[in-house]
Design an enzyme around this catalytic site. Structure first.
Site, PDB file in Angstrom:
ATOM      1  N   LYS A  65      22.875  52.570  34.167  1.00  0.00           N
ATOM      2  CA  LYS A  65      23.224  52.185  32.679  1.00  0.00           C
ATOM      3  C   LYS A  65      23.714  50.463  32.696  1.00  0.00           C
ATOM      4  O   LYS A  65      24.415  50.191  33.111  1.00  0.00           O
ATOM      5  CB  LYS A  65      24.509  52.795  32.152  1.00  0.00           C
ATOM      6  CG  LYS A  65      25.070  52.396  30.864  1.00  0.00           C
ATOM      7  CD  LYS A  65      23.917  52.417  29.679  1.00  0.00           C
ATOM      8  CE  LYS A  65      24.767  52.167  28.478  1.00  0.00           C
ATOM      9  NZ  LYS A  65      25.219  50.550  28.363  1.00  0.00           N
ATOM     10  N   GLY A 122      35.116  49.213  35.931  1.00  0.00           N
ATOM     11  CA  GLY A 122      35.401  48.858  34.501  1.00  0.00           C
ATOM     12  C   GLY A 122      36.772  49.058  34.153  1.00  0.00           C
ATOM     13  O   GLY A 122      37.836  48.943  34.947  1.00  0.00           O
ATOM     14  N   SER A 123      36.987  49.155  33.003  1.00  0.00           N
ATOM     15  CA  SER A 123      38.443  49.372  32.515  1.00  0.00           C
ATOM     16  C   SER A 123      38.973  50.648  32.635  1.00  0.00           C
ATOM     17  O   SER A 123      38.239  51.694  32.794  1.00  0.00           O
ATOM     18  CB  SER A 123      38.525  49.240  30.889  1.00  0.00           C
ATOM     19  OG  SER A 123      37.821  50.185  30.156  1.00  0.00           O
ATOM     20  N   ARG A 124      40.283  50.936  32.730  1.00  0.00           N
ATOM     21  CA  ARG A 124      40.914  52.277  32.967  1.00  0.00           C
ATOM     22  C   ARG A 124      40.360  53.323  31.660  1.00  0.00           C
ATOM     23  O   ARG A 124      40.032  54.449  32.127  1.00  0.00           O
ATOM     24  CB  ARG A 124      42.555  52.265  33.057  1.00  0.00           C
ATOM     25  CG  ARG A 124      43.057  53.357  33.398  1.00  0.00           C
ATOM     26  CD  ARG A 124      44.564  53.364  33.566  1.00  0.00           C
ATOM     27  NE  ARG A 124      45.135  52.219  33.976  1.00  0.00           N
ATOM     28  CZ  ARG A 124      46.395  52.035  34.356  1.00  0.00           C
ATOM     29  NH1 ARG A 124      47.130  53.264  34.002  1.00  0.00           N
ATOM     30  NH2 ARG A 124      46.842  51.123  35.148  1.00  0.00           N
ATOM     31  N   GLY A 126      37.881  53.229  29.953  1.00  0.00           N
ATOM     32  CA  GLY A 126      36.312  53.512  30.108  1.00  0.00           C
ATOM     33  C   GLY A 126      36.105  54.577  31.247  1.00  0.00           C
ATOM     34  O   GLY A 126      35.215  55.532  31.139  1.00  0.00           O
ATOM     35  N   GLY A 127      36.735  54.180  32.441  1.00  0.00           N
ATOM     36  CA  GLY A 127      36.900  55.218  33.478  1.00  0.00           C
ATOM     37  C   GLY A 127      36.997  56.313  33.204  1.00  0.00           C
ATOM     38  O   GLY A 127      36.469  57.554  33.701  1.00  0.00           O
ATOM     39  N   GLU A 146      36.303  52.537  39.516  1.00  0.00           N
ATOM     40  CA  GLU A 146      36.946  51.414  40.156  1.00  0.00           C
ATOM     41  C   GLU A 146      37.621  50.781  38.788  1.00  0.00           C
ATOM     42  O   GLU A 146      36.738  50.392  38.176  1.00  0.00           O
ATOM     43  CB  GLU A 146      36.248  50.462  41.064  1.00  0.00           C
ATOM     44  CG  GLU A 146      37.233  49.628  41.620  1.00  0.00           C
ATOM     45  CD  GLU A 146      37.116  48.023  40.944  1.00  0.00           C
ATOM     46  OE1 GLU A 146      38.148  47.864  40.045  1.00  0.00           O
ATOM     47  OE2 GLU A 146      36.154  47.422  41.002  1.00  0.00           O
ATOM     48  N   CYS A 183      38.067  41.996  40.022  1.00  0.00           N
ATOM     49  CA  CYS A 183      39.354  43.100  39.938  1.00  0.00           C
ATOM     50  C   CYS A 183      40.144  43.024  40.980  1.00  0.00           C
ATOM     51  O   CYS A 183      41.426  43.568  41.103  1.00  0.00           O
ATOM     52  CB  CYS A 183      38.339  44.350  40.130  1.00  0.00           C
ATOM     53  SG  CYS A 183      36.996  44.317  41.336  1.00  0.00           S
ATOM     54  N   GLU A 274      47.667  45.502  34.032  1.00  0.00           N
ATOM     55  CA  GLU A 274      46.726  44.449  34.333  1.00  0.00           C
ATOM     56  C   GLU A 274      46.356  43.513  32.926  1.00  0.00           C
ATOM     57  O   GLU A 274      46.090  43.967  31.874  1.00  0.00           O
ATOM     58  CB  GLU A 274      45.291  45.236  35.017  1.00  0.00           C
ATOM     59  CG  GLU A 274      44.412  43.895  35.422  1.00  0.00           C
ATOM     60  CD  GLU A 274      43.024  44.689  35.673  1.00  0.00           C
ATOM     61  OE1 GLU A 274      42.351  44.055  36.614  1.00  0.00           O
ATOM     62  OE2 GLU A 274      42.735  45.907  35.138  1.00  0.00           O
TER      63      GLU A 274
END
Length: 407
Positions: A65, A122-124, A126-127, A146, A183, A274
């Site tokens: 994607k 990506g972001s927390r 989104g994950g 991650e 990151c 973060e």
């Protein structure tokens, strides 16, 4: 060399009571993997990044994607992979690229019954959204996400006394590298109060105030950075000690340096968040016990860095067991923003650095995420997969009756 297959053979023991059957094991591909391109690495960790490479290495087809921040680059890289697939004589379905904006595409991809695992950087937010989709499928699947990390840097006293000014300059260079869009960016500094720390601090602040604002990759990343800096600035007990030069154009981030005490950092979890970009927080500790107390309450991280000289090793020895429980990679006398692709590299860590603390997204061990073991018991020789056949036709490293070799 096929070590990723983990081929293992346990010979039959018919004379034993009870008899042991002939047992052979190999790891096989889990199936099609959905890979989500990262916003901050259009080339190195996106369409053709480590998630795609390790999934293909495991034998899994990949549906990538593309990140909407860089669709042109994603298409160019996707076409290069498509050509490589054709040139290698592989089926066309080995690699697919999905384009588009919005969460619905990614959600549908993860929910699709053909997909058997997910790689995400990506972001927390989104994950975890993808983890939720994967867990609510009729057949749940693993999501290797991650997500977020502030990557603590420990500035131990002897190292600061011997080379604190050089550490300060190098640290600020690491902080602003790539406008902080790593990151593994050093977002947290921990040190014990004293003259050496004051000298380090003066040099670091002077170095940071001379750093120019620089353009971030996307307006969205810049907006999130500014929002994060504002939120940190509003926290009582956290002071903004210095900023870089003013922005001269759109979407430029000014480096920023915050300070607080160990007691205040422990008491207010908002300081632990973060801020993706060139922002760091210095936590001053009264003594080694305070330093260890801060370490114990940290969330999971990708990295921890220890700046230490020989006189610091006793304290470092106390830190290491705690850091092993908190991070995926511990490094000494360097800076975390370089990630080597190698056999020993670990780019992962306890939650929320990743959604699965057992894995890495960089290095050869990343292949393990997309494999599952299969045992073959008393299977006729002519039906066995090549990896576990007698004679070892693939010349693999195998564990046979407890001994590693090419037998």
């Amino acid at each position: 060399d096929g070590r990723w297959q983990d081929a293992t053979l346990d010979s039959a023991l018919p004379e034993r009571a009870p008899p042991r059957p002939d047992l052979r094991m190999q790891k096989i591909a889990v199936g099609p993997v959905a890979v989500f391109g990262a916003s901050n690495f259009p080339l190195a960790f996106s369409v053709a990044g480590g998630d795609t490479a390790s999934a293909l290495a495991a034998g899994c087809p990949v549906v990538a994607k593309a990140h909407p921040a860089h669709p042109g680059t994603s298409e160019l890289v996707g076409r290069a992979i498509q050509k490589a697939v054709a040139d290698s004589g592989l089926p066309e379905g080995v690699f697919s690229l999905v384009m588009g904006v919005g969460n619905a595409i990614g959600t549908s991809l993860v929910a699709h019954p053909a997909i058997q695992a997910v790689g995400f950087t990506g972001s927390r937010t989104g994950g975890l959204a993808l983890v939720n989709v994967a867990n609510t499928r009729p057949q749940p699947i693993p999501v290797y996400a991650e997500m977020s990390s502030i990557n603590p840097v420990y500035l131990l006293p002897e190292a600061l006394a011997a080379r604190g000014e050089q550490i300060a300059r190098d640290l600020i260079d690491s902080l602003v590298l790539g406008v902080g869009q790593f990151c593994t960016n050093p977002g947290l500094l921990l040190a014990i109060e004293g003259p050496a720390l004051e000298a380090f601090r003066a040099t670091a602040l002077a170095a940071l105030t001379g750093k120019p604002a620089a353009t971030m990759l996307t307006p969205g990343i810049h907006q999130a950075f500014e929002r994060g800096v504002t939120q940190l600035s509003d926290i009582a007990g956290l002071s903004r000690a210095a900023c870089g030069l003013d922005a001269t154009g759109p979407n430029q981030a000014r480096p920023v340096f915050f300070e607080t005490s160990a007691e205040q950092f422990i008491a207010d979890h908002r300081m632990h968040v973060e801020v993706f970009g060139p922002s760091t927080v210095l936590v001053t500790c009264k003594d080694a016990e305070a330093l260890l107390a801060v370490t114990r309450i940290l969330e999971g991280q990708l990295t921890a860095t220890v700046q230490a000289d020989a006189g610091d090793h006793a304290l470092a020895a106390r830190l290491l067991p705690a850091l092993e429980r908190k991070v995926g990679r511990v490094l000494f006398n360097g800076f975390p923003t370089g990630v080597e692709v190698s056999f020993a590299m670990v780019h992962g860590g306890p939650f929320p650095a990743t959604s699965d603390t057992r894995t890495t997204s960089v290095g050869a061990s990343a292949i393990d995420r997309f494999l599952r073991p299969v045992c073959y018991q008393n299977v006729p020789a002519d039906l066995l997969p090549q990896a576990v056949q007698d004679g070892n036709p693939l010349n693999l490293w195998r564990l046979k009756d407890g001994e590693l070799g090419r037998a």
